[in-house]
Design an enzyme around this catalytic site. Structure first.
Site, PDB file in Angstrom:
ATOM      1  N   ASN A 150       3.964  -4.302  -6.011  1.00  0.00           N
ATOM      2  CA  ASN A 150       3.237  -5.555  -5.815  1.00  0.00           C
ATOM      3  C   ASN A 150       2.036  -5.559  -6.770  1.00  0.00           C
ATOM      4  OD1 ASN A 150       0.945  -4.288  -4.515  1.00  0.00           O
ATOM      5  ND2 ASN A 150       2.061  -4.310  -2.577  1.00  0.00           N
ATOM      6  N   GLU A 168      -0.524  -2.735  -6.315  1.00  0.00           N
ATOM      7  CA  GLU A 168      -0.013  -1.434  -6.740  1.00  0.00           C
ATOM      8  C   GLU A 168      -0.019  -1.300  -8.264  1.00  0.00           C
ATOM      9  OE1 GLU A 168       2.893  -0.881  -2.846  1.00  0.00           O
ATOM     10  OE2 GLU A 168       3.663  -1.846  -4.669  1.00  0.00           O
ATOM     11  N   ASP A 185      10.529  -5.210   1.228  1.00  0.00           N
ATOM     12  CA  ASP A 185      11.820  -4.543   1.386  1.00  0.00           C
ATOM     13  C   ASP A 185      12.963  -5.515   1.105  1.00  0.00           C
ATOM     14  OD1 ASP A 185      10.423  -2.297   2.214  1.00  0.00           O
ATOM     15  OD2 ASP A 185      10.691  -2.712   4.344  1.00  0.00           O
TER      16      ASP A 185
END
Length: 196
Positions: A65, A68, A135
């Protein structure tokens, strides 16, 4: 090892490594798994976290993301195409991966294959819960990657799927019928507005 046995006894299209920073994916396990995948011509997709981010080298798809990604950079970025292209080039110099898929929350997803890049915007939604969205995005992106090598299609479907789970409370599976319906109703509009 167990991984060798799985690969030997099954037809595997892709190995998806979902890192939650819980210690299961050590650097040696990551390297061994990716080496096995390469040796056996198996695609690899990764959703990395901070601790081992730079251990995921030469993968087919990496899906961090925005936060990150920012943690890995020596410069600040915003969710626009110029900044994300700069971030992508930096990550490629460290990881030598094929496709970047960076989730941008309400701004959609950024995709790059090193030559072409695009931001796939989100659809307007009633967000109830973001649990499981990342996910879902990596899972659907991995499925699309196994079927075809179309960056826009990959981003479009993964983004739709991630958005759909945000409309429900808790971690929920994708409703295949609903995903197909939303895809069919938005495909022409999306593909004409977001040419690469």
């Amino acid at each position: 090892t167990a991984m060798n046995s799985l690969i030997k006894n099954n037809e595997i299209d892709i190995i998806l490594l979902q890192d939650y920073n819980k210690g299961v994916l050590s650097k040696s396990m990551i390297k061994n798994t990716l080496d096995l995948a390469t040796k056996n011509s198996i695609l690899t997709a990764v959703d990395p976290k901070k601790r081992n981010f730079l251990a995921f080298k030469n993968v087919n798809l990496i899906k961090p993301n925005l936060n990150e990604v920012q943690e890995q950079l020596p410069f600040e970025i915003r969710p626009n195409i110029e900044d994300l292209n700069k971030a992508d080039a930096f990550l490629r110099s460290k990881l030598d991966h094929k496709i970047s898929l960076i989730t941008l929350s309400e701004y959609g997803v950024y995709l790059s294959d090193g030559k072409n890049s695009i931001i796939c915007p989100t659809q307007v939604r009633s967000i109830l819960d973001v649990c499981g969205a990342g996910d879902t995005v990596i899972s659907v992106a991995s499925l699309v990657l196994c079927i075809e090598n179309d960056l826009k299609q990959l981003g479009f479907l993964a983004n739709l799927a991630g958005g759909q789970v945000c409309e429900k409370v808790g971690v929920v599976p994708i409703d295949k019928k609903l995903l197909i319906e939303e895809y069919n109703s938005n495909e022409k509009l999306y593909l004409t507005k977001n040419e690469m």
